[in-house]
Design a protein around this motif. Structure first.
Motif, mmCIF file in Angstrom:
data_model
loop_
_atom_site.group_PDB
_atom_site.id
_atom_site.type_symbol
_atom_site.label_atom_id
_atom_site.label_comp_id
_atom_site.label_asym_id
_atom_site.label_seq_id
_atom_site.Cartn_x
_atom_site.Cartn_y
_atom_site.Cartn_z
ATOM 1 N N ASN A 48 8.581 18.507 40.592
ATOM 2 C CA ASN A 48 9.452 17.615 41.351
ATOM 3 C C ASN A 48 8.692 17.090 42.552
ATOM 4 N N SER A 49 8.372 15.802 42.533
ATOM 5 C CA SER A 49 7.616 15.162 43.605
ATOM 6 C C SER A 49 8.540 14.246 44.386
ATOM 7 N N SER A 50 8.701 14.526 45.699
ATOM 8 C CA SER A 50 9.589 13.739 46.544
ATOM 9 C C SER A 50 8.864 13.336 47.817
ATOM 10 N N THR A 100 6.370 18.715 47.237
ATOM 11 C CA THR A 100 6.274 18.758 45.790
ATOM 12 C C THR A 100 6.401 20.207 45.334
ATOM 13 N N MET A 128 0.248 18.712 40.325
ATOM 14 C CA MET A 128 0.551 19.794 41.243
ATOM 15 C C MET A 128 -0.699 20.575 41.593
ATOM 16 N N ASP A 162 3.793 22.903 46.881
ATOM 17 C CA ASP A 162 2.444 22.423 47.152
ATOM 18 C C ASP A 162 1.833 23.211 48.312
ATOM 19 N N GLU A 203 -0.224 15.630 49.568
ATOM 20 C CA GLU A 203 -0.203 15.025 48.235
ATOM 21 C C GLU A 203 -1.268 15.683 47.365
ATOM 22 N N SER A 221 11.293 9.564 44.395
ATOM 23 C CA SER A 221 11.013 10.883 43.820
ATOM 24 C C SER A 221 10.871 10.760 42.315
#
Length: 374
Positions: A33-35, A39, A84, A110, A189, A344
């Motif tokens: 899940n990247s927002s 992450t 990730m 992350d 990131e 996201s």
């Protein structure tokens, strides 16, 4: 994995190495899940009583929280995408009497999670905000974290005789506090290379190079499974800040409404949604430079009026949709076609399947571009 899509999973306590066959064979699903803020990831394994994961790896600390590092790479079309690079924070085991139905779930975040575990108290005398950021991020270079720091747009003229900043909390909280004071954002990131991450401190810039368009309702050209839009008439606001005079700090300056525009986030719609709310932020205790930066931060954090939610199959889309970038939409009609910001993305990987759920946003109806990238 699917044809043209290859998964690489690396796990290790210090330097991650490719996961052994027993781990890959037991792996049933991956979710990333990247927002805008952080992450996270989750690995799910199907295990039996005699599985090496339960008999050897788990007791030996293979998935120990805050020690184990996980790197997830998806190669699509010959291009690697680091989804990730993070740290395991939690493990869950659910035994089941049915053969092969027991599950082991590994959850993590992350590398920014490493910045949020130790509370510190330290002063930063005579140090600008950029110097503070570099000082805090220096130890994390051992994990491949590369800082990208942009100085504040409006520099502060404070001297050590006036005041200086002090940290009273975790590194992550202090970095996000500094970013908020400048009207900036801070996040980590994963990637672009395996084993490296970018710690970004700067304005929330929308990268002008859009990703291939999401297409709906165009027969054979359709590449998304679902897509829906909504317009919130209460999302926009007008700010009327209250600031004291810079000389005596007693008399309030004449209030001036601040337009709901952000130079780092140019409009993506031709017909902007008008503001419906009026707010009076109290900035009387701040100087002109700090107040101006705080106003920029409020404008940057304002919500877009239009949001979209959808899902797609990566194999049909032909690319890996990434968050914090622009993407085109076509086939939704005159009002909702055009460019959007990807807020996201949730990556769902299973054997023979790679799907994504996503959320988009922009500030107005009708596209301001003639066409989008096909």
């Amino acid at each position: 994995m699917l044809k043209g899509i290859h998964l690489t999973l690396m796990i290790g306590p210090a330097v991650p190495i490719p996961a052994p066959y027993s781990v890959m064979e037991s792996l049933t699903s991956i979710q990333v899940n990247s927002s805008n803020q952080q992450t996270g990831f989750q690995l799910t394994f199907a295990v039996s009583k005699n599985s090496p994961l339960l008999k050897v790896m788990l007791p030996a600390g293979y998935f120990d929280p805050m020690v184990t590092r996980v790197i997830i790479i998806v190669t699509s079309g010959g291009l690697p995408n680091v989804l990730m690079d993070g740290i395991v924070t939690r493990q869950e085991f659910s035994p089941n009497s049915e053969p092969g139905q027991s599950t082991l779930t590994i959850t993590g975040d992350d590398l920014s999670v490493l910045m949020d575990v130790i509370q510190l108290q330290r002063p930063f005398p005579a140090m600008l905000r950029t110097a503070q950021v570099y000082t805090i991020l220096a130890p994390y270079a051992a994990f491949g974290v590369v800082p990208v720091v942009i100085p504040p747009i409006i520099p502060s003229d404070r001297t050590p005789l006036d005041n200086w900043d002090s940290q009273n909390g975790t590194d992550l909280n202090h970095l996000r506090g500094l970013a908020s004071e400048c009207g900036y954002v801070f996040y980590v990131e994963p990637g672009p290379a395996p084993g490296s991450s970018i710690a970004y401190f700067g304005p929330d810039i929308r990268i002008p190079n859009p990703q291939p368009a999401l297409t709906i309702n165009m027969d054979a050209h359709t590449n998304v499974e679902s897509l829906s839009f909504s317009l919130d008439g209460l999302a926009k606001r007008i700010l009327v800040p209250i600031i004291l005079d810079p000389e005596f700090h007693r008399v309030p300056l004449p209030p001036i409404p601040v337009p709901n525009l952000n130079v780092f986030r140019p409009p993506l719609g031709a017909r902007l949604t008008p503001p419906a709310k009026v707010e009076y932020p109290q900035l009387a205790s701040l100087g002109l430079a700090d107040a101006a930066n705080r106003i920029l931060g409020m404008l940057a954090s304002s919500s877009d009026a239009i949001s979209a939610n959808g899902s797609l199959d990566v194999l049909r889309y032909g690319h890996v949709l990434r968050s914090r970038q622009l993407v085109g939409v076509r086939g939704a009609g005159l009002a909702y076609d055009g460019l959007y910001y990807v807020n996201s993305v949730t990556h769902n990987l299973k054997k023979g399947e790679y799907k994504q759920n996503f959320t988009l946003s922009r500030d107005g109806l009708i596209s301001n571009t003639l066409r989008v990238l096909p």
